[in-house]
Design an enzyme around this catalytic site. Structure first.
Site, PDB file in Angstrom:
ATOM      1  N   SER A 204      -4.408  -6.787 -24.361  1.00  0.00           N
ATOM      2  CA  SER A 204      -4.802  -7.497 -23.139  1.00  0.00           C
ATOM      3  C   SER A 204      -6.270  -7.887 -23.188  1.00  0.00           C
ATOM      4  CB  SER A 204      -4.564  -6.620 -21.911  1.00  0.00           C
ATOM      5  OG  SER A 204      -3.199  -6.383 -21.750  1.00  0.00           O
TER       6      SER A 204
ATOM      7  N   GLU B  96      -2.801   5.475 -17.443  1.00  0.00           N
ATOM      8  CA  GLU B  96      -2.047   4.331 -16.947  1.00  0.00           C
ATOM      9  C   GLU B  96      -1.123   4.731 -15.809  1.00  0.00           C
ATOM     10  OE1 GLU B  96      -1.192   2.079 -20.634  1.00  0.00           O
ATOM     11  OE2 GLU B  96       0.485   1.329 -19.462  1.00  0.00           O
TER      12      GLU B  96
END
Lengths: 378, 330
Positions: A163, A244
């Site tokens: 990302s 996460e």
């Protein structure tokens, strides 16, 4: 700037966060509205991160060793939540420092610690080089090699689904330094301007080139850039995964709740569909709340966090299904700015059951590590 | 210990053991001996959620839902052994009957154990009059008779035709207060039922997981097959999502109670279905305990609004009260 004295409570912090947002929120909102693409969103996020750090409100919950004010990780979740529910953050951008910053801060050697504050304060950007074309669900099968040379390593290989790598100055990179399997993996902290690194953004179905391919051709990395232990990369990866599932999911659930609020107000979605989405969101939030508190108390259980991931994916997909497919005013067809945004969000939600470990991988983990069913043929 | 000095874990352990082992006494007798009514008066939330969770996990049942529904009405509620009419209509103050002059026609049910004598002195529930005004009414219980249900241990008392009204339940109180107190009782009863449903789902999943570990086909435990693993993992996700939501819904809050009941009912049905599939033939027999869990989940889901019926009700509530989203806070 807030007082450093004493234990800071979630309630006191929330009051300060809300006051801060009320003071600066409208100008933030105005500057975010200028962002018309990923470049604009990144510029906005840099501005937001710098302001939060400079004003001090963004330092709570981060360790003092990296310039934070200390305190419970719940304080970070409060800030993330209050920003997210007001739509003052781009979800996929602002979550990255949580995912990478916290584990690196926890595992980095003294030599690497000074890199963390520039990241958290919006001076630099990092990316996460984990997945490979041949190592997706089977991450431990990764093949990017780091061969030892004098004073370091030379890296060759390819990463994918990284990302926002096109904006990054540093990369947390998983490489193979040893034999097959997870014990042969090491985490390196790599400068993205090193000779031999090529970044190629991937054209994705939701219209934002957020994900990239990374190519490493004889990239030299100094030996003092190992995060944790040589051969200890798997535990870095697991800590990133844990991060996460913790405050990220809480922030994301707050953002989903914000989108849901708009859906309720719009009057375009049927009562039954609203009820269905609400239940999914509340199951996610109540579960995520328990995980936040477990994390803050040092009782995080990686295996059972797979349950959070499946609840997250279910809630996200059901919300955007309702908005796009069960709404009397669907953005499937439409010229407005919000139609384009709705389409991007809907399409991104199709990936919710894939990114960060597919729902199938999660179910296998739940079956074997939570329910205790025997390992079998895959 | 909670705020009132009640040791919740001790209550759970002692009452759980009593319900589990005292087979010669009914669950009603066990609860009465334990001081159920005192516990309910002292801490309604703890009493209702702990007791119903145990009723779910032990597979027993007691006729205490009426106590929960009427707990806020205090001395004004008929004592003892009031039976409260549980409408299957999902609305918050769902009238379970119509009042017309001096009579009430009930169209709801009172869910009771099969062996419970139809001797309750009074029946109580929310009713509406010709103008649609809702209030709480009391009639006697004559004429109520048991109707069988899918759950062989439970019956639904129903009645036909008008009954003489004993009182409109506003003894010295404003009508709105009685309705408000009744609504609080409904909210707590929904949370109590949600705890029972989660416990039922938990029991069903445990049976299925144990079976998947032990049952060998093709030379290996069936729990090693991915098709079985994923089905049980999905059931676990549904169960844990509902469990967390039910535990978060502690406030005397209509939306939290609606959500808890809807999530738990849906989870109990989904998990018992998954367990049924994994258990295969043995789970279809009367020799295996699963069938009781399947049937009880189906019946309890219907009480005070099924998971399917409550979804649009939640949507309506959200539209009416845009401030209700955030009952789950850090």
């Amino acid at each position: 700037m807030s007082s450093l004295v004493g234990e800071r409570t979630v309630e006191a912090h929330r009051a300060d966060v809300v006051a801060w947002i009320e003071r600066d929120g409208s100008s933030l909102s105005a500057s975010r509205s200028l962002a018309s693409d990923l470049n604009g969103e990144m510029a906005y996020d840099r501005h937001l991160a710098r302001t939060l750090w400079a004003d001090g409100i963004g330092r709570w919950g981060w360790p003092e060793s990296i310039g934070g004010f200390g305190g419970s990780v719940l304080l970070r979740a409060v800030l993330a939540e209050e920003l997210a529910r007001r739509d003052l953050v781009h979800q996929n951008i602002r979550l990255m420092p949580e995912v990478l910053g916290a584990p690196v801060a926890a595992m980095a050697s003294d030599g690497l610690l000074p890199f963390v504050e520039p990241y958290l304060s919006g001076q630099e950007w990092w990316c996460q080089g984990f997945s490979e074309p041949g190592a997706g669900s089977d991450l431990a099968g990764l093949a990017t090699r780091a061969d030892p040379i004098a004073d370091g390593y030379v890296v060759n290989g390819q990463k994918v689904w990284t990302s926002l790598a096109q904006f990054a100055q540093r990369c947390v990179l998983l490489v193979r330094t040893g034999t097959e399997g997870h014990r042969g993996i090491t985490a390196l902290f790599v400068d993205m301007d090193s000779p031999g690194i090529t970044v190629r953004p991937i054209d994705c179905m939701h219209g934002e080139d957020e994900f990239c391919e990374l190519f490493f051709d004889d990239v030299v990395v100094p030996g003092d850039r190992v995060i944790g232990e040589v051969g200890g990369g798997w535990s870095v990866a697991m800590n990133v995964l844990a991060a996460e599932r913790a405050s990220i999911f809480w922030m994301r659930s707050a953002w989903l709740l914000g989108r849901f609020t708009a859906a309720v107000a719009s009057g375009d979605v049927s009562d039954a569909a609203l009820g269905e989405v609400y239940l999914n969101l509340m199951m996610l939030r109540s579960r995520s709340r328990e995980t936040q508190h477990a994390m803050a108390a040092g009782r995080f259980d990686a295996a059972s966090s797979s349950i959070d991931k499946v609840l997250m994916a279910t809630a996200e997909r059901s919300l955007f299904d309702a908005l796009m497919l069960h709404s009397s005013r669907s953005s499937l067809i439409g010229n407005h700015h919000q139609d384009a945004r709705a389409r991007t969000e809907f399409l991104y939600s199709r990936a919710a059951t894939i990114y960060g470990g597919t729902s199938e991988i999660q179910r296998t983990l739940i079956a074997q590590r939570v329910l205790g069913l025997p390992r079998g043929e895959r | 210990m909670n705020d009132l000095g009640i040791d919740v874990d001790a209550v759970r352990a002692a009452l759980g053991a009593a319900l589990e082992h005292a087979h010669t006494r009914s669950a009603d007798e066990v609860l009465a001996e334990f001081g159920w009514r005192d516990l309910l008066a002292a801490d309604p939330d703890i009493a209702a959620t702990v007791v119903f969770s145990l009723l779910g996990s032990t597979g027993r049942w007691a006729n205490v839902l009426g106590d929960v529904l009427t707990h806020r009405l205090g001395d004004a509620a008929p004592q003892p052994a009031v039976a409260a009419v549980v409408s299957d209509s999902p609305l918050m103050t769902a009238p379970a009957g119509i009042v017309d002059g001096d009579t009430v026609t009930w169209f709801g049910s009172v869910v009771m154990t099969r062996d419970a004598p139809c001797t309750a002195p009074a029946v109580m529930g929310a009713v509406r009059d010709a103008r649609g005004t809702v209030t709480v009414a009391v009639t006697d219980a004559t004429g109520f008779g048991p109707v069988s249900t899918i759950d062989g241990d439970l019956v639904a008392w129903q009645s036909v035709g008008p009954k003489p009204l004993i009182s409109l339940h506003d003894n010295g109180r404003a009508r709105g207060d009685a309705v408000h107190d009744w609504s609080s009782g409904v909210a707590l009863a929904r949370r109590a039922l949600a705890h029972a449903l989660v416990a039922i789902a938990d029991s069903a999943l445990t049976l299925a997981v144990d079976h998947a570990r032990d049952r060998v086909q093709f030379g290996r435990a069936i729990g090693s097959f991915q098709a079985v693993q994923h089905r049980l993992a999905e059931a676990k996700v549904t169960l844990e999502g509902a469990r967390s939501l039910v535990h978060a819904a502690t406030a005397d809050d209509s939306i939290a109670s609606l959500a808890a009941k809807a999530a738990a009912g849906g989870a109990a049905i989904a998990v018992t279905q998954a367990a049924q599939q994994v258990l295969g033939g043995i789970g279809f027999t009367g020799e295996h305990p699963l069938h009781r869990l399947v049937k009880r989940a189906l019946l309890l889901d219907q009480l005070l609004g099924s998971s399917v019926k409550l979804r649009p009700v939640i949507g309506q509530e959200l539209r009416a009260r845009p401030d209700v989203y955030r009952f789950i806070e850090l």
